[in-house]
Design an enzyme around this catalytic site. Sequence first.
Site, short mmCIF file in Angstrom:
data_model
loop_
_atom_site.label_atom_id
_atom_site.label_comp_id
_atom_site.label_asym_id
_atom_site.label_seq_id
_atom_site.Cartn_x
_atom_site.Cartn_y
_atom_site.Cartn_z
N ARG A 23 56.35 33.38 17.85
CA ARG A 23 55.38 33.24 18.87
C ARG A 23 54.21 33.10 17.95
NH1 ARG A 23 55.23 36.43 23.35
NH2 ARG A 23 56.40 36.47 24.64
N ARG A 27 48.09 34.51 21.34
CA ARG A 27 46.34 35.24 21.07
C ARG A 27 45.73 35.68 20.02
NH1 ARG A 27 49.45 39.16 25.99
NH2 ARG A 27 51.46 38.42 24.01
N ARG A 36 42.93 28.42 25.24
CA ARG A 36 43.30 29.30 26.89
C ARG A 36 42.57 29.13 27.84
NH1 ARG A 36 46.20 35.63 27.55
NH2 ARG A 36 43.55 35.70 27.67
N ASP A 73 57.47 28.56 28.25
CA ASP A 73 57.73 29.78 28.09
C ASP A 73 59.35 29.78 28.96
OD1 ASP A 73 56.26 33.39 27.99
OD2 ASP A 73 57.96 32.52 29.60
N TYR A 154 65.06 38.77 34.18
CA TYR A 154 63.49 38.53 34.85
C TYR A 154 64.04 38.18 36.71
CZ TYR A 154 61.39 39.19 30.53
OH TYR A 154 60.88 39.34 29.47
#
Length: 348
Positions: A23, A27, A36, A73, A154
């Site tokens: 990652r 962010r 973004r 992703d 998911y």
Amino acid sequence: MGKIFVDACKGLETPYTPVWMMRQAGRYLPQYMAVRKEAGNFLNLCHNPKLAAEVTIQPLDIVGVDAAILFSDILVVPNEMGMKLEFLAGEGPVFDKPIATQSDLDNLIGGEDAASKLTYVYDTIKLLREQLDARGDNKALIGFTGAPWTLATYMIEGQGTKTYNICKKMMYSNPELLHKILKKVTEVVKLYMEKQIESGIDVVQIFDSWAAAIEPSKYNEFSWSYMVEIADYLKSKYPETPIIMFPKGVSAFIERGLVYGNFDVFGVDWGTPMAMAKEKLGEKYVLQGNMEPCRLYDKAATTACVEGIQNIMGGKRHIFNLGHGILPDVPVENAIHFVSECQRVSKK
Ligand code: CP3
């Protein structure tokens, strides 16, 4: 000279132990937040090769890591199989119609038809290949996929979960349907990774982030065997492309000696003692990891851990990384400190 990261994946001697962070494009970097914003939202960013390539490169320049990981992703795969995906602020990923029945599964797009819809990923990789080659600094590009099991969690739950109760109900009461879902996802993932390799990635990483949801005696049947199948397929066509397997939370599985398969590197999560991983797996696989990501909040705690891992691994058959993803509120300077400490303590 070969790429230091690729050489390390193959178990070759390198001038120091290479380092990257799961990652790492994300962010905690203000520069990521700016791009973004320009893209509008996270999925738009994944769909925009120029901007996705830009954020992929950011941690190379800002943090100094030895490899870039493709910005995308794991959930773009079920999305292109026909499941509508949204990322809700504060809630994470959501699919509007989870898979509950055979006919839900039959409605999903499979195989080549699904894999060939992921053109924006392949275009991002092609752009990155050009940009990285032009830099001439020998930094590697990692492509990735979610493990069929982690993707299926998911697809069946419709969102992240703490209990995995819907997919585990299926595991024990209708295992045939769960296997059919896993098989369909596995077929797409094989072709998806093949196309990533053809587009220019140097190394493959498979994320089985939710491995620990499965009891050890069922893990091989519902997850590991599918990843072995994917690795066998890729190795038969691309024997030179290293494969990193990262299953999170499987130290009981490692301890029982149940790890096998055609992988080059084993990603060790932060809950697994590195010395145990080395004893059980160190001869078979190069080991990647495994600092607890929250140590990044403190520089002294980071240095102590990096030195401890270096003492165990001795700079051999090792790649530095975190034992899971970096969190969004980590100060950038602490991430820089981690990377430079890994390179410092392992310099030969
Ligand atoms: O830097 C990198 O590692 C490359 C990009 C990358 C992302 N996701 C970007 C992302 C990678 C390799 C992933 C993999 C991924 N995605 C995994 C496996 C790795 C792991 O952490 O275990 C999983 C389980 C997902 C699914 C996913 N994507 C979740 C659960 C979430 C929401 C939770 C969160 O962290 O916000 C995402 C969103 C996501 N994927 C973000 C990023 C940068 C945050 C989105 C944003 O910018 O708002």
